[in-house]
Design a protein around this motif. Structure first.
Motif, PDB file in Angstrom:
ATOM      1  N   TYR A  15       0.846  -1.194   0.000  1.00  0.00           N
ATOM      2  CA  TYR A  15       0.000   0.000   0.000  1.00  0.00           C
ATOM      3  C   TYR A  15       0.883   1.247   0.000  1.00  0.00           C
ATOM      4  O   TYR A  15       1.831   1.338   0.797  1.00  0.00           O
ATOM      5  N   THR A  16       0.584   2.165  -0.900  1.00  0.00           N
ATOM      6  CA  THR A  16       1.263   3.455  -0.923  1.00  0.00           C
ATOM      7  C   THR A  16       0.252   4.531  -0.572  1.00  0.00           C
ATOM      8  O   THR A  16      -0.777   4.672  -1.239  1.00  0.00           O
ATOM      9  N   LEU A  17       0.523   5.247   0.495  1.00  0.00           N
ATOM     10  CA  LEU A  17      -0.351   6.314   0.980  1.00  0.00           C
ATOM     11  C   LEU A  17       0.248   7.640   0.511  1.00  0.00           C
ATOM     12  O   LEU A  17       1.336   8.023   0.946  1.00  0.00           O
ATOM     13  N   ILE A  18      -0.436   8.299  -0.417  1.00  0.00           N
ATOM     14  CA  ILE A  18       0.063   9.553  -0.986  1.00  0.00           C
ATOM     15  C   ILE A  18      -0.661  10.704  -0.304  1.00  0.00           C
ATOM     16  O   ILE A  18      -1.885  10.821  -0.403  1.00  0.00           O
ATOM     17  N   VAL A  19       0.088  11.549   0.406  1.00  0.00           N
ATOM     18  CA  VAL A  19      -0.498  12.622   1.211  1.00  0.00           C
ATOM     19  C   VAL A  19       0.170  13.947   0.863  1.00  0.00           C
ATOM     20  O   VAL A  19       1.190  13.994   0.172  1.00  0.00           O
ATOM     21  N   HIS A  20      -0.423  15.027   1.357  1.00  0.00           N
ATOM     22  CA  HIS A  20       0.185  16.342   1.195  1.00  0.00           C
ATOM     23  C   HIS A  20       1.507  16.382   1.966  1.00  0.00           C
ATOM     24  O   HIS A  20       1.605  15.789   3.050  1.00  0.00           O
ATOM     25  N   PRO A  21       2.534  17.066   1.442  1.00  0.00           N
ATOM     26  CA  PRO A  21       3.823  17.118   2.153  1.00  0.00           C
ATOM     27  C   PRO A  21       3.712  17.574   3.599  1.00  0.00           C
ATOM     28  O   PRO A  21       4.425  17.070   4.477  1.00  0.00           O
ATOM     29  N   TYR A  22       2.790  18.512   3.889  1.00  0.00           N
ATOM     30  CA  TYR A  22       2.649  18.994   5.259  1.00  0.00           C
ATOM     31  C   TYR A  22       1.998  17.948   6.176  1.00  0.00           C
ATOM     32  O   TYR A  22       2.131  18.025   7.401  1.00  0.00           O
ATOM     33  N   ALA A  23       1.282  17.007   5.588  1.00  0.00           N
ATOM     34  CA  ALA A  23       0.647  15.952   6.388  1.00  0.00           C
ATOM     35  C   ALA A  23       1.578  14.755   6.583  1.00  0.00           C
ATOM     36  O   ALA A  23       1.279  13.866   7.376  1.00  0.00           O
ATOM     37  N   ALA A  24       2.687  14.733   5.855  1.00  0.00           N
ATOM     38  CA  ALA A  24       3.575  13.565   5.904  1.00  0.00           C
ATOM     39  C   ALA A  24       4.141  13.333   7.297  1.00  0.00           C
ATOM     40  O   ALA A  24       4.339  12.187   7.715  1.00  0.00           O
ATOM     41  N   ALA A  25       4.389  14.425   8.040  1.00  0.00           N
ATOM     42  CA  ALA A  25       4.979  14.283   9.368  1.00  0.00           C
ATOM     43  C   ALA A  25       4.109  13.433  10.287  1.00  0.00           C
ATOM     44  O   ALA A  25       4.613  12.643  11.089  1.00  0.00           O
ATOM     45  N   LYS A  26       2.803  13.571  10.144  1.00  0.00           N
ATOM     46  CA  LYS A  26       1.876  12.768  10.960  1.00  0.00           C
ATOM     47  C   LYS A  26       2.096  11.279  10.723  1.00  0.00           C
ATOM     48  O   LYS A  26       2.029  10.475  11.651  1.00  0.00           O
ATOM     49  N   TRP A  27       2.374  10.919   9.471  1.00  0.00           N
ATOM     50  CA  TRP A  27       2.482   9.504   9.109  1.00  0.00           C
ATOM     51  C   TRP A  27       3.885   8.942   9.327  1.00  0.00           C
ATOM     52  O   TRP A  27       4.125   7.769   9.062  1.00  0.00           O
ATOM     53  N   GLN A  28       4.790   9.778   9.856  1.00  0.00           N
ATOM     54  CA  GLN A  28       6.104   9.250  10.227  1.00  0.00           C
ATOM     55  C   GLN A  28       6.017   8.462  11.539  1.00  0.00           C
ATOM     56  O   GLN A  28       6.967   7.777  11.911  1.00  0.00           O
ATOM     57  N   ASN A  29       4.888   8.584  12.236  1.00  0.00           N
ATOM     58  CA  ASN A  29       4.679   7.854  13.493  1.00  0.00           C
ATOM     59  C   ASN A  29       4.509   6.370  13.173  1.00  0.00           C
ATOM     60  O   ASN A  29       3.503   5.945  12.618  1.00  0.00           O
ATOM     61  N   GLN A  30       5.506   5.563  13.532  1.00  0.00           N
ATOM     62  CA  GLN A  30       5.497   4.150  13.176  1.00  0.00           C
ATOM     63  C   GLN A  30       4.381   3.378  13.885  1.00  0.00           C
ATOM     64  O   GLN A  30       3.867   2.395  13.350  1.00  0.00           O
ATOM     65  N   GLN A  31       3.981   3.831  15.075  1.00  0.00           N
ATOM     66  CA  GLN A  31       2.871   3.170  15.759  1.00  0.00           C
ATOM     67  C   GLN A  31       1.563   3.386  15.011  1.00  0.00           C
ATOM     68  O   GLN A  31       0.724   2.478  14.918  1.00  0.00           O
ATOM     69  N   LEU A  32       1.392   4.598  14.458  1.00  0.00           N
ATOM     70  CA  LEU A  32       0.186   4.884  13.681  1.00  0.00           C
ATOM     71  C   LEU A  32       0.128   3.999  12.435  1.00  0.00           C
ATOM     72  O   LEU A  32      -0.914   3.419  12.105  1.00  0.00           O
ATOM     73  N   LEU A  33       1.259   3.845  11.748  1.00  0.00           N
ATOM     74  CA  LEU A  33       1.301   2.976  10.575  1.00  0.00           C
ATOM     75  C   LEU A  33       1.067   1.520  10.960  1.00  0.00           C
ATOM     76  O   LEU A  33       0.393   0.772  10.247  1.00  0.00           O
ATOM     77  N   ALA A  34       1.618   1.116  12.105  1.00  0.00           N
ATOM     78  CA  ALA A  34       1.418  -0.263  12.563  1.00  0.00           C
ATOM     79  C   ALA A  34      -0.059  -0.533  12.864  1.00  0.00           C
ATOM     80  O   ALA A  34      -0.565  -1.622  12.593  1.00  0.00           O
ATOM     81  N   ILE A  35      -0.745   0.460  13.423  1.00  0.00           N
ATOM     82  CA  ILE A  35      -2.179   0.322  13.694  1.00  0.00           C
ATOM     83  C   ILE A  35      -2.942   0.132  12.380  1.00  0.00           C
ATOM     84  O   ILE A  35      -3.826  -0.732  12.270  1.00  0.00           O
ATOM     85  N   LEU A  36      -2.595   0.929  11.378  1.00  0.00           N
ATOM     86  CA  LEU A  36      -3.259   0.817  10.085  1.00  0.00           C
ATOM     87  C   LEU A  36      -3.003  -0.558   9.466  1.00  0.00           C
ATOM     88  O   LEU A  36      -3.923  -1.199   8.935  1.00  0.00           O
TER      89      LEU A  36
END
Length: 273
Positions: free
Chosen positions: A57-78
């Motif tokens: 899965y590739t999640l394409i987001v706005h550059p300013y929103a990318a920082a939120k998705w650097q949280n590895q726990q958040l990605l692990a939850i997804l």
């Protein structure tokens, strides 16, 4: 499980895990909707009659929103929610899913685009061609209706057996971006498939987040040339009995943030509920 049920189950799983692991965080509902649609749209039938869910899965987001998705726990939850919901829906996963984050300034801050595709365990680490090249000029072997979407806006039809990509003006596809090498990569039509080759570029060639020297492309695959995004597509994609040949070589490390469900450290907190 229909699309609405899959979407509702994903939403429930994500909300429960966020409450237990990352209270105060949230994932916008539109992203859950698009994720459920990507799972259903890109599921494929296997020879044994089972339905295989996409695992890249590739999640394409706005550059300013990318920082939120650097949280590895958040990605692990997804990832945990994807794995659970797809299995409950009767889909099969061939390997643990992964998520790669890419950016596009044209996407609004609270939105995202999701590209889902298939990959199984990586091919052997070899420089041999993934397929017997045969006669590259054989028109019978040309992929049908193939194209690249460049940076999300430009469509480049693929009508030649060999397509060179880079900054130089003699390339078939010219990408005027300083991150891209003068001769960056090459597409070759081999036995009805396009195969991408890295031409010793400085910034590297990536397929679905994995750095590669060569990789067979399938519809929905996301190619990154040192950060410049190309999406490979076909109007009438051929059947995919040879999914084992879609994996890029893994002779180099990743260059973009990617989360793997099988990472024990990331999933440990999810198991303490």
């Amino acid at each position: 499980m229909n699309l609405k049920e899959l979407e509702a189950r994903l939403q429930s799983l994500v909300e429960v895990d966020l409450l237990n692991v990352l209270p105060g965080k949230k994932v916008e509902h539109v992203i859950i909707q698009k994720l459920a649609a990507a799972i259903q749209t890109n599921a494929v039938a296997a020879e044994d009659g089972s339905v295989v869910a996409p695992n890249v899965y590739t999640l394409i987001v706005h550059p300013y929103a990318a920082a939120k998705w650097q949280n590895q726990q958040l990605l692990a939850i997804l990832l945990h929610s994807i794995a659970t919901a797809t299995q409950e829906a009767g889909f099969r996963l061939t390997i643990s899913p992964t998520i790669t984050i890419s950016t596009d300034e044209k996407i609004s801050f609270n939105d995202a685009e999701i590209v889902a595709s298939h990959r199984i365990e990586s091919m052997a680490d070899t420089n041999a061609n993934p397929l017997n090249a045969g006669n590259l000029d054989d028109s019978d072997k040309m992929p049908e209706n193939a194209f690249l979407i460049v940076e999300g806006v430009k469509v480049f039809p693929l009508t030649l057996p060999v397509v060179n990509i880079g900054r130089r003006l003699d390339n078939q596809l010219i990408v005027d971006d300083p991150r891209v090498s003068r001769n960056h990569s090459q597409l070759r039509a081999i036995k009805g498939r396009y195969v991408i080759f890295d031409l010793n570029s400085t910034g590297g060639t990536f397929v679905n987040g994995q750095r590669t020297n060569q990789s067979v492309l399938y519809p929905g695959d996301v190619v990154s040339l040192a950060g410049v995004t190309l999406i490979f597509g076909q109007d009438n994609p051929p059947p995919r009995p040879d999914l084992k040949e879609t994996a890029p070589l893994q002779s180099a490390s990743l260059d973009r943030p990617t989360a793997f469900l099988k990472d024990q450290h990331l999933t440990a907190s999810l198991q303490k509920k």
